[in-house]
Design a protein around this motif. Structure first.
Motif, PDB file in Angstrom:
ATOM      1  N   VAL A 127      42.188  -2.138   1.295  1.00 22.31           N
ATOM      2  CA  VAL A 127      41.997  -2.522  -0.104  1.00 22.31           C
ATOM      3  C   VAL A 127      41.648  -4.003  -0.206  1.00 22.31           C
ATOM      4  CG1 VAL A 127      43.206  -2.876  -2.300  1.00 22.31           C
ATOM      5  CG2 VAL A 127      43.418  -0.698  -1.099  1.00 22.31           C
ATOM      6  N   ALA A 128      42.418  -4.844   0.484  1.00 21.64           N
ATOM      7  CA  ALA A 128      42.187  -6.290   0.427  1.00 21.64           C
ATOM      8  C   ALA A 128      40.822  -6.671   0.973  1.00 21.64           C
ATOM      9  CB  ALA A 128      43.284  -7.022   1.203  1.00 21.64           C
ATOM     10  N   SER A 129      40.293  -5.881   1.887  1.00 12.95           N
ATOM     11  CA  SER A 129      38.998  -6.175   2.497  1.00 12.95           C
ATOM     12  C   SER A 129      37.830  -5.654   1.672  1.00 12.95           C
ATOM     13  CB  SER A 129      38.938  -5.569   3.908  1.00 12.95           C
ATOM     14  OG  SER A 129      39.966  -6.102   4.719  1.00 12.95           O
ATOM     15  N   GLY A 130      38.120  -4.928   0.601  1.00 13.64           N
ATOM     16  CA  GLY A 130      37.059  -4.372  -0.223  1.00 13.64           C
ATOM     17  C   GLY A 130      36.497  -3.077   0.320  1.00 13.64           C
ATOM     18  N   LEU A 131      37.115  -2.521   1.347  1.00 15.14           N
ATOM     19  CA  LEU A 131      36.603  -1.299   1.957  1.00 15.14           C
ATOM     20  C   LEU A 131      36.961  -0.054   1.154  1.00 15.14           C
ATOM     21  CD1 LEU A 131      37.340  -2.014   5.726  1.00 15.14           C
ATOM     22  CD2 LEU A 131      35.109  -1.938   4.598  1.00 15.14           C
ATOM     23  N   ASP A 132      37.913  -0.174   0.249  1.00 11.88           N
ATOM     24  CA  ASP A 132      38.341   0.978  -0.532  1.00 11.88           C
ATOM     25  C   ASP A 132      37.818   0.917  -1.963  1.00 11.88           C
ATOM     26  OD1 ASP A 132      40.085   3.394  -0.205  1.00 11.88           O
ATOM     27  OD2 ASP A 132      41.068   2.545  -1.966  1.00 11.88           O
ATOM     28  N   SER A 133      36.975  -0.082  -2.250  1.00 12.08           N
ATOM     29  CA  SER A 133      36.454  -0.270  -3.605  1.00 12.08           C
ATOM     30  C   SER A 133      35.248   0.618  -3.867  1.00 12.08           C
ATOM     31  CB  SER A 133      36.063  -1.730  -3.822  1.00 12.08           C
ATOM     32  OG  SER A 133      37.178  -2.583  -3.676  1.00 12.08           O
ATOM     33  N   MET A 134      34.977   0.857  -5.136  1.00  9.78           N
ATOM     34  CA  MET A 134      33.777   1.603  -5.503  1.00  9.78           C
ATOM     35  C   MET A 134      32.540   0.833  -5.050  1.00  9.78           C
ATOM     36  SD  MET A 134      32.500   2.894  -9.250  1.00  9.78           S
ATOM     37  CE  MET A 134      33.893   3.996  -9.481  1.00  9.78           C
ATOM     38  N   ALA A 135      32.537  -0.483  -5.313  1.00 12.78           N
ATOM     39  CA  ALA A 135      31.493  -1.352  -4.783  1.00 12.78           C
ATOM     40  C   ALA A 135      32.019  -1.918  -3.476  1.00 12.78           C
ATOM     41  CB  ALA A 135      31.167  -2.466  -5.756  1.00 12.78           C
ATOM     42  N   VAL A 136      31.729  -1.248  -2.368  1.00 11.82           N
ATOM     43  CA  VAL A 136      32.313  -1.607  -1.076  1.00 11.82           C
ATOM     44  C   VAL A 136      32.038  -3.073  -0.753  1.00 11.82           C
ATOM     45  CG1 VAL A 136      32.224  -1.178   1.408  1.00 11.82           C
ATOM     46  CG2 VAL A 136      32.142   0.736  -0.203  1.00 11.82           C
ATOM     47  N   ILE A 190      38.732  -8.061  -5.495  1.00  9.57           N
ATOM     48  CA  ILE A 190      40.029  -7.459  -5.211  1.00  9.57           C
ATOM     49  C   ILE A 190      40.982  -8.468  -4.580  1.00  9.57           C
ATOM     50  CG2 ILE A 190      39.269  -6.597  -2.963  1.00  9.57           C
ATOM     51  CD1 ILE A 190      41.778  -4.944  -5.395  1.00  9.57           C
ATOM     52  N   LEU A 191      40.452  -9.440  -3.833  1.00 12.38           N
ATOM     53  CA  LEU A 191      41.327 -10.454  -3.232  1.00 12.38           C
ATOM     54  C   LEU A 191      42.068 -11.230  -4.314  1.00 12.38           C
ATOM     55  CD1 LEU A 191      39.292 -11.955  -0.248  1.00 12.38           C
ATOM     56  CD2 LEU A 191      41.529 -10.862  -0.139  1.00 12.38           C
ATOM     57  N   GLY A 192      41.339 -11.662  -5.337  1.00 11.81           N
ATOM     58  CA  GLY A 192      41.977 -12.383  -6.428  1.00 11.81           C
ATOM     59  C   GLY A 192      42.940 -11.508  -7.207  1.00 11.81           C
ATOM     60  N   GLN A 193      42.571 -10.258  -7.416  1.00 11.13           N
ATOM     61  CA  GLN A 193      43.434  -9.344  -8.163  1.00 11.13           C
ATOM     62  C   GLN A 193      44.721  -9.053  -7.390  1.00 11.13           C
ATOM     63  OE1 GLN A 193      40.394  -6.386  -8.384  1.00 11.13           O
ATOM     64  NE2 GLN A 193      39.787  -6.909 -10.469  1.00 11.13           N
ATOM     65  N   LEU A 194      44.586  -8.892  -6.082  1.00 12.60           N
ATOM     66  CA  LEU A 194      45.764  -8.637  -5.249  1.00 12.60           C
ATOM     67  C   LEU A 194      46.656  -9.879  -5.205  1.00 12.60           C
ATOM     68  CD1 LEU A 194      46.980  -6.416  -3.472  1.00 12.60           C
ATOM     69  CD2 LEU A 194      45.763  -7.395  -1.523  1.00 12.60           C
ATOM     70  N   LEU A 218      51.691  -8.034   2.029  1.00 10.63           N
ATOM     71  CA  LEU A 218      50.568  -8.380   1.165  1.00 10.63           C
ATOM     72  C   LEU A 218      49.998  -9.763   1.495  1.00 10.63           C
ATOM     73  CD1 LEU A 218      51.775  -6.834  -2.210  1.00 10.63           C
ATOM     74  CD2 LEU A 218      50.192  -5.905  -0.510  1.00 10.63           C
ATOM     75  N   GLN A 219      50.834 -10.666   1.970  1.00 12.30           N
ATOM     76  CA  GLN A 219      50.307 -11.952   2.444  1.00 12.30           C
ATOM     77  C   GLN A 219      49.362 -11.730   3.617  1.00 12.30           C
ATOM     78  OE1 GLN A 219      50.500 -14.868   1.180  1.00 12.30           O
ATOM     79  NE2 GLN A 219      52.428 -15.187   0.101  1.00 12.30           N
ATOM     80  N   GLN A 220      49.767 -10.851   4.526  1.00 14.12           N
ATOM     81  CA  GLN A 220      48.905 -10.554   5.672  1.00 14.12           C
ATOM     82  C   GLN A 220      47.659  -9.806   5.220  1.00 14.12           C
ATOM     83  OE1 GLN A 220      49.077 -11.759   8.555  1.00 14.12           O
ATOM     84  NE2 GLN A 220      47.453 -10.598   9.564  1.00 14.12           N
ATOM     85  N   ALA A 221      47.783  -8.921   4.252  1.00 18.22           N
ATOM     86  CA  ALA A 221      46.619  -8.202   3.724  1.00 18.22           C
ATOM     87  C   ALA A 221      45.600  -9.190   3.160  1.00 18.22           C
ATOM     88  CB  ALA A 221      47.054  -7.203   2.655  1.00 18.22           C
ATOM     89  N   LEU A 222      46.068 -10.208   2.454  1.00 15.21           N
ATOM     90  CA  LEU A 222      45.172 -11.222   1.904  1.00 15.21           C
ATOM     91  C   LEU A 222      44.472 -11.993   3.016  1.00 15.21           C
ATOM     92  CD1 LEU A 222      47.419 -12.547  -1.011  1.00 15.21           C
ATOM     93  CD2 LEU A 222      45.266 -11.303  -1.245  1.00 15.21           C
TER      94      LEU A 222
END
Length: 441
Positions: free
Chosen positions: A103-112, A117-121, A142-146
């Motif tokens: 999710v944090a990497s944008g791989l799960d987004s509609m617009a891959v 998502i980084l800012g939202q997370l 979540l820190q590591q995810a960011l």
């Protein structure tokens, strides 16, 4: 305790349900409070974006936490649990970690690959920290995810892929209008997606880009950055009439462009067609706009369908490789941390035994010289270190393969250890270092 991720996203939920389940910042905080106030959950972070609403929870029991989170989510969204359940996904432990990193990497987004998502997370985690809803487990995750998300965007060209959502909308507009090089584009909203829309439209070579935002300063800055112009929020009607393509993404709770707004714009254009691209959730552009003869409305549902037919690109493969490696490293590190208290407790027990025996020796042999006493103490330490070397190395090796927990438990039982003792875990003692050759000899 264990990690649980529960939510719904564009992958398996209809757009109408995503809209109904979308939560503003205040609602997210209230949902977190309800979850951590339940019987089976001790930490919670809620993430709600334009294409997902999901809960990260640290639970005491899996089934209890699953029930608590599901019921709280239904209550917060006002959507009956029976309507939510068929579309909910549940990730547990390792899969939950992999999901967070993706999710944090944008791989799960509609617009891959989208970077919003980084800012939202980050905002979601900050809110949960301020309100005391997050503890050491979710904070570390979540820190590591960011960090992983930032690494993906730094080391790959995945940002190029993130333009796919806006690109798909412009491609749809081209199907209606023909060439869009003469098109005048109106962007409503100057946030992350609005900025992406304005930038993409400018780069594909449209005739002009106009930006409107409730905050005029932000609109002016974005317009200047893309070589466009800005107009005040109060001039939306005039701006609609001038635009061939309207792209909206404001984050408003109600519609920004009504059917009557679009009808008035159509009347002033003498039948010239318009394309409305709605990138917002909840939607900014009235669904009835698509019923007008000269207006075409393209929403997230249609764009998601268009993008679903695209194959995976090299940048996405590179990003997935990074995420896979990061998940493996995180699991290894977490396993090592899990057995560390047991190792510390074992060495603390050994140090206590050595200290007791040296005091007993001092009482029994008061005439022993300092030199001889030091030699005896060194010999005792060497013996203890040799005895501890194999189990210490073994428990760390087994932790790396995911089997450390059972081995650490066995050590605790055999040596009557209490790894939870604060003094042991906080300041783990170390026996005097001995050369590897001495340990193995």
């Amino acid at each position: 305790m264990s990690l649980l991720v529960l939510g719904l996203s564009h992958h398996g939920a209809p757009l109408e349900l995503l809209e109904a389940a979308s939560l503003d910042s205040g609602a997210r905080g209230r949902l977190e409070s309800a979850i951590v106030g339940s019987e089976h959950v001790v930490e919670s972070v809620v993430v709600s974006t334009c294409n997902r609403t999901e809960v990260y929870a640290e639970g005491l029991t899996f089934h209890g936490a699953l029930t608590d989170v599901s019921e709280a989510l239904a209550a917060a969204t006002g959507v009956p649990l029976a309507d939510l359940q068929p579309h909910l996904y549940v990730h547990y432990e390792d899969r939950g970690i992999a999901h967070a990193f993706s999710v944090a990497s944008g791989l799960d987004s509609m617009a891959v690959g989208e970077a919003q998502i980084l800012g939202q997370l980050r905002d979601s985690l900050s809110r949960a920290q301020r309100r005391g809803h997050v503890g050491p487990a979710l904070n570390a995750l979540l820190q590591q995810a960011l960090r992983v998300g930032k690494r993906v965007h730094t080391e790959t060209a995945i940002d190029d892929v993130s333009r796919s959502l806006v690109g798909a909308g412009l491609a749809a507009a081209q199907e209606v209008l023909g060439s869009i090089h003469d098109a005048e584009v109106l962007v409503i909203g100057a946030g992350g997606m609005g900025a992406l829309a304005a930038s993409t439209a400018s780069q594909v070579g449209v005739a002009s880009v106009t930006v409107i935002n409730r905050g005029a300063t932000r609109a002016e800055r974005l317009a200047e950055r893309v070589g466009g112009t800005s107009r005040p929020w109060g001039e939306r009607s005039e701006a609609l009439s001038d635009a061939d393509i309207i792209i909206s993404s404001t984050g408003a709770t109600g519609v920004v462009v009504t059917a009557s707004d679009a009808a008035a714009a159509a009347q002033s254009r003498d039948g010239r067609p318009q394309v409305y691209i709605d990138l917002a959730l909840p939607h900014d552009i009235d669904l009835a706009v698509g019923d007008l003869d000269t207006a075409t409305r393209v929403g997230l549902g249609e764009l998601g369908e268009l993008l679903s037919h695209a194959g995976e690109v090299p940048q996405v493969s590179e990003a997935r490789d990074i995420v896979t490696a990061e998940v493996a490293a995180y699991l290894t590190e977490r396993s090592a941390e899990a057995v560390a208290p047991t190792v510390a407790a074992l060495r603390s027990r050994a140090q206590d035994v050595v200290d007791d025996e040296m005091r007993r020796l001092g009482r029994r042999t008061p005439d022993l010289t300092d030199h001889d006493r030091a030699e005896v103490e060194r010999a005792v330490h060497r013996i203890v270190e040799k005895l501890l070397h194999a189990p210490t190395v073994r428990v760390k090796e087994m932790a790396q393969s995911g089997q450390g927990g059972s081995y650490a438990k066995a050590l605790s039982e055999l040596f009557d250890l209490d790894p939870r003792e604060v003094s042991v875990v906080s300041t783990p003692p170390a026996l005097p270092s001995i050369d590897d050759e001495e340990v193995g000899s």
